[in-house]
Design a protein around this motif. Structure first.
Motif, PDB file in Angstrom:
ATOM      1  N   UNK A  14     -11.322   8.555 -10.845  1.00 13.03           N
ATOM      2  CA  UNK A  14     -10.900   7.566  -9.861  1.00 13.03           C
ATOM      3  C   UNK A  14      -9.447   7.811  -9.474  1.00 13.03           C
ATOM      4  N   UNK A  15      -9.169   7.714  -8.185  1.00 14.85           N
ATOM      5  CA  UNK A  15      -7.842   7.992  -7.675  1.00 14.85           C
ATOM      6  C   UNK A  15      -7.657   9.432  -7.217  1.00 14.85           C
ATOM      7  N   UNK A  16      -8.605  10.279  -7.560  1.00 19.04           N
ATOM      8  CA  UNK A  16      -8.516  11.685  -7.197  1.00 19.04           C
ATOM      9  C   UNK A  16      -9.005  11.972  -5.790  1.00 19.04           C
ATOM     10  N   UNK A  17      -9.061  13.270  -5.453  1.00 19.83           N
ATOM     11  CA  UNK A  17      -9.432  13.705  -4.110  1.00 19.83           C
ATOM     12  C   UNK A  17     -10.460  14.822  -4.156  1.00 19.83           C
ATOM     13  N   UNK A  18     -11.234  14.898  -3.106  1.00 20.73           N
ATOM     14  CA  UNK A  18     -12.162  16.004  -2.894  1.00 20.73           C
ATOM     15  C   UNK A  18     -12.219  16.290  -1.403  1.00 20.73           C
ATOM     16  N   UNK A  19     -12.526  17.530  -1.055  1.00 23.15           N
ATOM     17  CA  UNK A  19     -12.767  17.864   0.344  1.00 23.15           C
ATOM     18  C   UNK A  19     -14.154  18.478   0.472  1.00 23.15           C
ATOM     19  N   UNK A  20     -14.994  17.837   1.256  1.00 23.50           N
ATOM     20  CA  UNK A  20     -16.325  18.342   1.528  1.00 23.50           C
ATOM     21  C   UNK A  20     -16.306  19.190   2.796  1.00 23.50           C
ATOM     22  N   UNK A  21     -17.145  20.213   2.795  1.00 24.56           N
ATOM     23  CA  UNK A  21     -17.290  21.070   3.966  1.00 24.56           C
ATOM     24  C   UNK A  21     -18.754  21.074   4.404  1.00 24.56           C
ATOM     25  N   UNK A  22     -18.945  21.269   5.700  1.00 22.81           N
ATOM     26  CA  UNK A  22     -20.291  21.383   6.253  1.00 22.81           C
ATOM     27  C   UNK A  22     -20.267  22.532   7.245  1.00 22.81           C
ATOM     28  N   UNK A  23     -20.911  23.625   6.876  1.00 21.84           N
ATOM     29  CA  UNK A  23     -20.940  24.802   7.729  1.00 21.84           C
ATOM     30  C   UNK A  23     -22.220  24.816   8.560  1.00 21.84           C
ATOM     31  N   UNK A  76     -14.137  28.119  12.886  1.00 20.32           N
ATOM     32  CA  UNK A  76     -15.040  28.335  11.749  1.00 20.32           C
ATOM     33  C   UNK A  76     -16.364  27.595  11.909  1.00 20.32           C
ATOM     34  N   UNK A  77     -16.451  26.758  12.942  1.00 25.16           N
ATOM     35  CA  UNK A  77     -17.680  25.980  13.167  1.00 25.16           C
ATOM     36  C   UNK A  77     -18.037  25.177  11.921  1.00 25.16           C
ATOM     37  N   UNK A  78     -17.044  24.506  11.389  1.00 25.97           N
ATOM     38  CA  UNK A  78     -17.187  23.778  10.132  1.00 25.97           C
ATOM     39  C   UNK A  78     -16.645  22.364  10.264  1.00 25.97           C
ATOM     40  N   UNK A  79     -17.346  21.445   9.637  1.00 27.59           N
ATOM     41  CA  UNK A  79     -16.961  20.041   9.572  1.00 27.59           C
ATOM     42  C   UNK A  79     -16.428  19.745   8.190  1.00 27.59           C
ATOM     43  N   UNK A  80     -15.418  18.873   8.097  1.00 20.26           N
ATOM     44  CA  UNK A  80     -14.812  18.544   6.816  1.00 20.26           C
ATOM     45  C   UNK A  80     -14.768  17.032   6.608  1.00 20.26           C
ATOM     46  N   UNK A  81     -14.706  16.653   5.342  1.00 21.43           N
ATOM     47  CA  UNK A  81     -14.434  15.263   4.983  1.00 21.43           C
ATOM     48  C   UNK A  81     -13.437  15.284   3.833  1.00 21.43           C
ATOM     49  N   UNK A  82     -12.197  14.937   4.112  1.00 13.44           N
ATOM     50  CA  UNK A  82     -11.177  14.828   3.079  1.00 13.44           C
ATOM     51  C   UNK A  82     -11.246  13.430   2.499  1.00 13.44           C
ATOM     52  N   UNK A  83     -11.459  13.360   1.206  1.00 13.61           N
ATOM     53  CA  UNK A  83     -11.625  12.064   0.533  1.00 13.61           C
ATOM     54  C   UNK A  83     -10.497  11.876  -0.472  1.00 13.61           C
ATOM     55  N   UNK A  84      -9.665  10.887  -0.243  1.00  8.26           N
ATOM     56  CA  UNK A  84      -8.542  10.564  -1.132  1.00  8.26           C
ATOM     57  C   UNK A  84      -8.741   9.197  -1.765  1.00  8.26           C
ATOM     58  N   UNK A  85      -8.006   8.929  -2.812  1.00  8.76           N
ATOM     59  CA  UNK A  85      -8.061   7.636  -3.506  1.00  8.76           C
ATOM     60  C   UNK A  85      -9.497   7.243  -3.806  1.00  8.76           C
TER      61      UNK A  85
END
Length: 129
Positions: A14-23, A76-85
């Motif tokens: 909890x409190x951390x971050x992840x970045x998801x990618x969608x190619x 890159x034809x890529x979608x991202x989701x940066x997830x913080x907190x």
């Protein structure tokens, strides 16, 4: 028909971050509407965020507003989701989705799962407390 593949999920405190990618493979994302959805065990799939590829306009669920950021890379034809907190309640399988229906932005129905006809296989995000 565009094919989607998510990556970047994992276990985080909890409190951390992840970045998801969608190619995307097949057609490019040009003129597509794109979204991130998530589904927790025993719950319905819910809207997280959306972006209109051409304009870059973004839309967020209230639960993630200010913590998550949706973006795209045209080259890159890529979608991202940066997830913080991140919070334990963010734990779910996250899916990216695409639609060619531009009307979803005028009708404000971009949060509805049935407006999207291309889905990835999902990536698991687990947030520990």
């Amino acid at each position: 028909q565009v094919q989607l593949g998510e990556s970047g999920g994992g276990l985080v405190q909890a409190g951390g971050s992840l970045r998801l990618s969608c190619a995307a493979s097949g057609p490019t994302f040009s003129n597509y509407g794109l979204g991130w959805f998530r589904q927790a065990p025993g719950k319905e799939r819910e809207f997280v965020a959306a972006i209109r590829w051409t304009s870059g306009n973004t839309y967020y669920a209230n639960s993630v507003q200010g913590r998550f950021t949706i973006s795209r890379d045209n080259v890159k034809n890529t979608l991202y989701l940066q997830m913080n907190s991140l919070k334990p309640e963010d734990t779910a399988v996250y899916y990216c989705a695409a639609t060619k229906k531009n009307s979803i932005y005028y009708s404000r129905s971009y949060y509805k799962t049935n407006e999207y006809d291309n889905w990835g296989q999902g990536t698991q995000v687990t947030v520990s407390s």
